[in-house]
Design a protein around this motif. Structure first.
Motif, PDB file in Angstrom:
ATOM      1  N   SER A 138       0.808  -1.225   0.000  1.00 15.52           N
ATOM      2  CA  SER A 138       0.000   0.000   0.000  1.00 15.52           C
ATOM      3  C   SER A 138       0.841   1.275   0.000  1.00 15.52           C
ATOM      4  N   ALA A 139       2.052   1.183   0.540  1.00 13.24           N
ATOM      5  CA  ALA A 139       2.848   2.390   0.731  1.00 13.24           C
ATOM      6  C   ALA A 139       4.137   2.377  -0.075  1.00 13.24           C
ATOM      7  N   ARG A 140       4.175   1.618  -1.170  1.00 14.51           N
ATOM      8  CA  ARG A 140       5.375   1.604  -2.011  1.00 14.51           C
ATOM      9  C   ARG A 140       5.004   1.284  -3.447  1.00 14.51           C
ATOM     10  N   GLU A 141       5.918   1.621  -4.361  1.00 19.56           N
ATOM     11  CA  GLU A 141       5.631   1.508  -5.795  1.00 19.56           C
ATOM     12  C   GLU A 141       6.418   0.377  -6.447  1.00 19.56           C
ATOM     13  N   THR A 142       6.524  -0.757  -5.777  1.00 16.53           N
ATOM     14  CA  THR A 142       7.194  -1.912  -6.366  1.00 16.53           C
ATOM     15  C   THR A 142       6.377  -3.171  -6.049  1.00 16.53           C
ATOM     16  N   ALA A 143       6.684  -4.240  -6.763  1.00 18.95           N
ATOM     17  CA  ALA A 143       6.110  -5.550  -6.477  1.00 18.95           C
ATOM     18  C   ALA A 143       7.159  -6.471  -5.869  1.00 18.95           C
ATOM     19  N   VAL A 144       8.234  -5.900  -5.329  1.00 17.05           N
ATOM     20  CA  VAL A 144       9.291  -6.675  -4.686  1.00 17.05           C
ATOM     21  C   VAL A 144       8.757  -7.266  -3.382  1.00 17.05           C
ATOM     22  N   TYR A 145       9.061  -8.532  -3.134  1.00 16.62           N
ATOM     23  CA  TYR A 145       8.566  -9.204  -1.934  1.00 16.62           C
ATOM     24  C   TYR A 145       9.699 -10.009  -1.286  1.00 16.62           C
ATOM     25  N   PRO A 146       9.608 -10.264   0.012  1.00 16.32           N
ATOM     26  CA  PRO A 146      10.600 -11.117   0.671  1.00 16.32           C
ATOM     27  C   PRO A 146      10.512 -12.546   0.142  1.00 16.32           C
ATOM     28  N   ASP A 147      11.600 -13.029  -0.422  1.00 16.13           N
ATOM     29  CA  ASP A 147      11.627 -14.372  -1.017  1.00 16.13           C
ATOM     30  C   ASP A 147      12.484 -15.312  -0.173  1.00 16.13           C
ATOM     31  N   GLY A 148      12.741 -16.492  -0.711  1.00 15.47           N
ATOM     32  CA  GLY A 148      13.514 -17.473   0.024  1.00 15.47           C
ATOM     33  C   GLY A 148      14.898 -16.992   0.388  1.00 15.47           C
ATOM     34  N   GLU A 149      15.537 -16.267  -0.520  1.00 17.72           N
ATOM     35  CA  GLU A 149      16.884 -15.779  -0.240  1.00 17.72           C
ATOM     36  C   GLU A 149      16.878 -14.775   0.906  1.00 17.72           C
ATOM     37  N   LEU A 150      15.858 -13.933   0.965  1.00 18.85           N
ATOM     38  CA  LEU A 150      15.787 -12.960   2.060  1.00 18.85           C
ATOM     39  C   LEU A 150      15.512 -13.669   3.387  1.00 18.85           C
ATOM     40  N   GLY A 151      14.658 -14.698   3.356  1.00 21.91           N
ATOM     41  CA  GLY A 151      14.423 -15.474   4.563  1.00 21.91           C
ATOM     42  C   GLY A 151      15.695 -16.128   5.072  1.00 21.91           C
ATOM     43  N   ARG A 152      16.474 -16.699   4.149  1.00 21.35           N
ATOM     44  CA  ARG A 152      17.752 -17.311   4.541  1.00 21.35           C
ATOM     45  C   ARG A 152      18.683 -16.262   5.133  1.00 21.35           C
ATOM     46  N   ALA A 153      18.715 -15.069   4.539  1.00 20.54           N
ATOM     47  CA  ALA A 153      19.600 -14.013   5.039  1.00 20.54           C
ATOM     48  C   ALA A 153      19.207 -13.577   6.443  1.00 20.54           C
ATOM     49  N   ALA A 154      17.897 -13.448   6.703  1.00 20.92           N
ATOM     50  CA  ALA A 154      17.447 -13.048   8.035  1.00 20.92           C
ATOM     51  C   ALA A 154      17.854 -14.076   9.076  1.00 20.92           C
ATOM     52  N   LEU A 155      17.720 -15.364   8.737  1.00 22.14           N
ATOM     53  CA  LEU A 155      18.137 -16.415   9.664  1.00 22.14           C
ATOM     54  C   LEU A 155      19.643 -16.361   9.901  1.00 22.14           C
ATOM     55  N   ARG A 156      20.409 -16.135   8.854  1.00 25.07           N
ATOM     56  CA  ARG A 156      21.865 -16.041   9.013  1.00 25.07           C
ATOM     57  C   ARG A 156      22.266 -14.835   9.857  1.00 25.07           C
ATOM     58  N   ASN A 157      21.427 -13.798   9.869  1.00 25.86           N
ATOM     59  CA  ASN A 157      21.721 -12.599  10.666  1.00 25.86           C
ATOM     60  C   ASN A 157      21.284 -12.736  12.116  1.00 25.86           C
ATOM     61  N   ALA A 158      20.637 -13.840  12.470  1.00 28.23           N
ATOM     62  CA  ALA A 158      20.045 -13.977  13.797  1.00 28.23           C
ATOM     63  C   ALA A 158      21.105 -14.062  14.892  1.00 28.23           C
ATOM     64  N   VAL A 159      20.858 -13.309  15.958  1.00 23.00           N
ATOM     65  CA  VAL A 159      21.733 -13.319  17.131  1.00 23.00           C
ATOM     66  C   VAL A 159      20.873 -13.463  18.383  1.00 23.00           C
ATOM     67  N   GLU A 160      21.494 -13.899  19.439  1.00 19.20           N
ATOM     68  CA  GLU A 160      20.789 -14.104  20.697  1.00 19.20           C
ATOM     69  C   GLU A 160      20.697 -12.800  21.480  1.00 19.20           C
ATOM     70  N   GLY A 161      19.530 -12.529  22.044  1.00 19.14           N
ATOM     71  CA  GLY A 161      19.408 -11.452  23.033  1.00 19.14           C
ATOM     72  C   GLY A 161      19.124 -10.066  22.526  1.00 19.14           C
ATOM     73  N   GLU A 162      18.905  -9.859  21.236  1.00 21.73           N
ATOM     74  CA  GLU A 162      18.629  -8.531  20.708  1.00 21.73           C
ATOM     75  C   GLU A 162      17.489  -8.602  19.693  1.00 21.73           C
ATOM     76  N   PHE A 163      16.459  -7.764  19.858  1.00 22.12           N
ATOM     77  CA  PHE A 163      15.355  -7.720  18.912  1.00 22.12           C
ATOM     78  C   PHE A 163      15.340  -6.339  18.248  1.00 22.12           C
ATOM     79  N   PRO A 164      15.695  -6.250  16.940  1.00 19.30           N
ATOM     80  CA  PRO A 164      15.711  -4.954  16.253  1.00 19.30           C
ATOM     81  C   PRO A 164      14.315  -4.344  16.217  1.00 19.30           C
TER      82      PRO A 164
END
Length: 332
Positions: A138-164
């Motif tokens: 609703s608030a952007r002009e693209t059809a870009v979406y979080p895909d499998g690669e982005l999900g993998r990247a988020a998991l690889r960035n995961a650390v204990e004890g901090e919630f961004p």
């Protein structure tokens, strides 16, 4: 404790939904870190959190990873739920933008977890991932979406004890207060953590609601911003004024929440505590659980402490206050 929220407007420009906007296959996308404005510290050993985003969206995802696994209860409400898995036991929860297309991010988390187990697929090696999405087109002009690669990247960035927190992860282009989208403001994701004796509770939420965000004094702190007089009004006043007129379209919303505790609860207790916390969030988001929302709460327990003195109702009451703090944290 109440959270301070800046009074500066953060208006979300409505998308024109023009045809032919770029999608994932049209761009050389590279997952990026999504740190937000900071993080909320929490002390739950064995619970990791990671975020990633595509700046070209902008859109992103947030992964809560519990390598040892955690029993889970799911409370899904509203008329537009977008969810995969919904298991009663999970090793990860993935929140993402991109509406139904963003469910691919959870599949990417699954793929990464399979690789981490050397592709072992015995029944007791399977890694369970549940996902849920917000509609952030609703608030952007693209059809870009979080895909499998982005999900993998988020998991690889995961650390204990901090919630961004802030405009990051799944909350990268989240917005709130959409009686009329021209009055919506950017929101984000927030978190709060509490320790009550041996009991620990983390509540985190991605606020992308039809409703506006309300503080403990009853004031509207984000959303439904009227530029003509610089006021944020309670949606009830606007809905009352619109009686008899055609209702504006506010399709595509959702608030996603996760609650993690170390307290041992039965399956029934875990579900009821989750429902109690989810219900309480109407105090901080008004209106909530509407036909145009797809609100989902995942309640997880790591089953570490058995506290006879902490009844489920009491735990739910304490966690509910944290949920309100998390909502306010999302829109600072």
């Amino acid at each position: 404790m109440n959270k301070s929220v800046t009074n500066e407007p953060r208006l979300a420009t409505p998308s024109s939904f023009a045809p032919g906007v770029p999608r994932n296959a049209d761009l050389p996308l590279t997952p990026q870190a999504s740190p937000g404005r900071g993080s909320v510290a929490f002390d739950l050993p064995g619970v990791l959190v990671g975020t990633a985003e595509y700046a070209e969206g902008p859109t992103g995802c947030t992964v809560i990873h519990v390598p040892a696994g955690a029993r889970t209860a799911v409370d899904a409400r509203g008329g537009a739920v977008g969810m995969s898995g919904g298991y009663d036991y999970n090793h990860a929860i993935c929140f993402a933008g991109g509406s139904v297309y963003g469910l691919a991010a959870a599949a990417g988390v699954s793929d990464e977890l399979l690789a981490r187990r050397d592709n072992r697929t015995r029944w007791d090696d399977l890694q369970l991932v549940s996902g849920a999405v917000i509609y952030d087109f609703s608030a952007r002009e693209t059809a870009v979406y979080p895909d499998g690669e982005l999900g993998r990247a988020a998991l690889r960035n995961a650390v204990e004890g901090e919630f961004p927190v802030g405009r990051c992860g799944a909350g990268r282009t989240a917005s709130a207060g959409k009686v009329d989208f021209g009055r919506a403001e950017f929101a984000g994701q927030g978190a709060a953590f509490g320790v009550f004796g041996e009991a620990k509770v983390l509540v985190a939420t991605v606020v992308n609601a039809v409703g506006a965000v309300v503080d403990r004094q009853g004031g509207i702190v984000r959303g439904n911003y009227h530029a003509e007089d610089g006021a944020r009004r309670h949606p009830g006043a606007d809905y009352a004024a619109m009686v008899g007129d055609p209702a504006p379209a506010v399709m595509g919303n959702t608030t996603l929440t996760v609650m993690v505790t170390n307290v041992k609860l039965t399956d029934v207790e875990l579900l009821q505590v989750g429902r109690q916390v989810h219900s309480s969030m109407h105090r901080g988001i008004q209106p909530f659980h509407t036909m145009n929302d797809g609100d989902v709460l995942f309640a997880l327990t790591t089953d570490e402490v058995d506290l006879i003195s902490v009844k489920p109702t009491g735990l739910g009451t304490l966690a509910s206050e944290l949920a309100w703090d998390a909502v306010l944290s999302a829109v600072e």
